[in-house]
Scaffold this motif. Structure first.
Motif, short mmCIF file in Angstrom:
data_model
loop_
_atom_site.label_atom_id
_atom_site.label_comp_id
_atom_site.label_asym_id
_atom_site.label_seq_id
_atom_site.Cartn_x
_atom_site.Cartn_y
_atom_site.Cartn_z
N ASN A 225 0.84 -1.20 0.00
CA ASN A 225 0.00 0.00 0.00
C ASN A 225 0.87 1.25 0.00
OD1 ASN A 225 -1.90 1.99 0.40
ND2 ASN A 225 -2.72 1.15 2.30
N VAL A 226 0.73 2.09 -1.03
CA VAL A 226 1.58 3.28 -1.13
C VAL A 226 1.20 4.33 -0.09
CG1 VAL A 226 2.02 2.94 -3.58
CG2 VAL A 226 0.11 4.38 -2.87
N ARG A 235 10.58 1.66 3.26
CA ARG A 235 9.20 1.51 2.79
C ARG A 235 9.11 1.70 1.27
NH1 ARG A 235 4.62 0.54 4.71
NH2 ARG A 235 2.72 1.20 3.66
N LYS A 236 9.83 2.67 0.74
CA LYS A 236 9.83 2.88 -0.70
C LYS A 236 10.38 1.64 -1.42
CE LYS A 236 11.34 6.93 -2.15
NZ LYS A 236 12.17 8.16 -2.20
N ARG A 237 11.39 1.03 -0.83
CA ARG A 237 11.95 -0.18 -1.43
C ARG A 237 10.90 -1.30 -1.43
NH1 ARG A 237 16.28 0.22 0.99
NH2 ARG A 237 15.84 -1.03 2.83
N ASN A 238 10.14 -1.43 -0.32
CA ASN A 238 9.10 -2.46 -0.26
C ASN A 238 7.99 -2.21 -1.29
OD1 ASN A 238 10.38 -3.79 1.83
ND2 ASN A 238 9.18 -2.79 3.44
N ILE A 239 7.60 -0.94 -1.44
CA ILE A 239 6.56 -0.58 -2.41
C ILE A 239 7.00 -0.99 -3.82
CG2 ILE A 239 5.43 1.37 -3.55
CD1 ILE A 239 5.39 2.76 -0.78
N LEU A 240 8.24 -0.66 -4.16
CA LEU A 240 8.75 -0.94 -5.50
C LEU A 240 8.94 -2.44 -5.72
CD1 LEU A 240 9.86 0.05 -8.19
CD2 LEU A 240 12.09 0.34 -7.09
N GLY A 284 0.01 11.32 -22.19
CA GLY A 284 0.65 12.35 -21.38
C GLY A 284 2.08 11.97 -20.99
N PRO A 285 2.87 12.96 -20.62
CA PRO A 285 4.28 12.70 -20.25
C PRO A 285 4.37 11.94 -18.93
CG PRO A 285 3.68 14.98 -19.77
CD PRO A 285 2.51 14.39 -20.51
N THR A 286 5.34 11.05 -18.84
CA THR A 286 5.58 10.34 -17.58
C THR A 286 6.31 11.25 -16.61
OG1 THR A 286 7.67 9.43 -18.36
CG2 THR A 286 5.68 8.13 -18.77
N GLY A 287 6.17 10.94 -15.33
CA GLY A 287 6.79 11.77 -14.32
C GLY A 287 8.23 11.40 -14.06
N ASP A 288 8.91 12.24 -13.29
CA ASP A 288 10.29 11.96 -12.91
C ASP A 288 10.37 11.81 -11.39
OD1 ASP A 288 9.80 14.53 -12.14
OD2 ASP A 288 11.56 15.42 -13.13
N HIS A 289 9.30 11.25 -10.79
CA HIS A 289 9.22 11.10 -9.34
C HIS A 289 9.08 9.62 -8.99
CE1 HIS A 289 4.87 10.72 -10.12
NE2 HIS A 289 5.05 11.76 -10.93
N PHE A 290 9.04 9.32 -7.70
CA PHE A 290 9.07 7.93 -7.23
C PHE A 290 7.91 7.09 -7.76
CE2 PHE A 290 7.60 4.97 -3.84
CZ PHE A 290 8.56 3.99 -4.03
N LEU A 291 6.67 7.59 -7.64
CA LEU A 291 5.52 6.80 -8.07
C LEU A 291 5.55 6.52 -9.57
CD1 LEU A 291 2.40 8.00 -6.05
CD2 LEU A 291 3.71 5.89 -5.81
N ALA A 292 6.04 7.46 -10.35
CA ALA A 292 6.17 7.23 -11.79
C ALA A 292 7.12 6.08 -12.07
CB ALA A 292 6.64 8.50 -12.49
N GLU A 293 8.24 6.03 -11.31
CA GLU A 293 9.19 4.93 -11.47
C GLU A 293 8.55 3.60 -11.11
OE1 GLU A 293 13.57 3.47 -9.79
OE2 GLU A 293 12.50 5.12 -8.81
#
Length: 363
Positions: A225-226, A235-240, A284-293
């Motif tokens: 869950n994000v 936590r970011k590592r677990n999300i990814l 649309g353009p993709t983001g350059d942030h964590f959720l986009a990755e």
């Protein structure tokens, strides 16, 4: 002494047999349980037969109590009776009456007694009746909406669908909806308890799909869950990694089946897009942030299934609103206490969608 009654009746533009079949299929309780109620199914009655038992754990503030109900099938519907629970007694009759070939009447009739005698009537009565009215208004609206959807888009045949993340907020609603539409659902889960549960563990690469089951489609909803906590590096590592490993394992596994499914719906997110600009569509353009990755990696991991000729759909879902969980469940208590307000400058854009619309899109 002190017995109360409640009744609600609605006309539905389907035959009484279709109305009855909808209620008797597995998944009906999941559809009929209002999302704001704190109720967890401990034991499901499944398809209704005489003597079928449901065990529900209900939350009452910080306390929990079991509600045990036994079922009796009748000529025009069925009855559930409380064997154990919050009421002194409870009997609920569901009636399905024919109004011709293309219409029927749904009636819920309840007889109940509150606990604690006169004291329960004085203090509980004014609370219980509005709750019943809200609950059964919701139940009738859901029944009508689901049956109208089935009537407008009748399934050509019963489908067999595999779902990961089936016990989550979206998954629970989707499973119930598909079951009441007449489809067979298998759940991917770490802790299998039902005969139709299939065990998996993405971190350890464990998933053995039975080759004797021919899945028509797969819906992949699983992932950390994000919004489950502060985004620490761990936590970011677990999300990814939960999405990388889970999507890869599932895609590779369905690709190897002797009869692969025709479609894999792998949930992505509206976080795929850039935070800049006005509105976005699929171009649309993709983001350059964590959720986009996270979204890019998750969508890329469906490659093994795509290479096997399976149609891939990556719904980029926004914030899903439901009283059962997610953002709305967290926000509502604060607003009810007068503590709500805008975040930051209050002009941010948020892509959001209601839970029933998500279920309809996936269906």
């Amino acid at each position: 002494m002190g017995e109360e009654t409640y009744q609600r009746t609605s006309r539905i533009e389907v035959s009484s047999q279709e109305l009855r079949d909808w209620h008797f299929r597995a998944g009906a309780f999941a559809r009929l349980n209002p999302p704001w109620e704190k109720a967890t199914v401990v034991e499901s009655p499944g398809e209704l037969v005489d003597g079928a038992r449901a065990i529900i754990e209900i939350g009452m503030g910080p306390l929990k109590q079991q509600w045990i109900a036994d079922h009796e099938v009748t000529e025009d519907g069925f009855i559930d009776r409380q064997e154990k629970g919050p009421f002194a007694s409870w009997e609920h009759q569901h009636s399905f009456v024919s109004l011709g070939d293309k219409a029927s009447e749904l009636t819920d009739s309840i007889r109940y007694r509150l606990p604690l005698g006169k004291l329960g009537q004085v203090f509980g009565g004014p609370v219980v009746r509005p709750k019943l009215d809200r609950m059964f208004r919701y139940r009738h609206e859901i029944t009508i909406a689901d049956l109208e959807r089935r009537k407008a888009n009748p399934p050509p045949k019963p489908l067999t669908v595999l779902i990961s993340g089936a016990t989550g907020m979206i998954g629970t609603e989707l499973v119930g909806f598909l079951q009441t539409q007449g489809h067979q659902v298998y759940r991917l889960t770490r802790n299998p308890v039902e005969p139709t549960d299939i065990a998996w563990n993405p971190e350890r690469g464990i998933l053995h799909l039975p080759e004797d089951i021919r899945f028509d489609g797969v819906v992949h909803l699983a992932g950390e869950n994000v919004a489950g906590g502060r985004w620490s590096e761990a936590r970011k590592r677990n999300i990814l990694e939960s999405r990388r490993l889970g999507t890869r394992l599932l895609s590779e596994s369905v690709a190897k089946l002797p009869h692969p499914p025709s479609v894999l719906i792998s949930a992505s997110g509206s976080g795929f897009y850039s935070h800049q600009g006005e509105t976005c569509d699929e171009t649309g353009p993709t983001g350059d942030h964590f959720l986009a990755e996270v979204c890019r990696i998750n969508e890329a991991e469906t490659a093994p299934a795509r290479s096997a000729g399976i149609r891939i759909v990556d719904p980029r879902i926004g914030m899903v609103l439901s009283p059962a969980g997610g953002a709305l469940k967290k926000l509502v208590p604060h607003f009810l206490l007068g503590l709500g307000g805008p975040f930051g400058h209050g002009r941010q854009r948020i892509s959001w969608i209601g839970i029933d619309d998500v279920v309809d899109v996936l269906h």
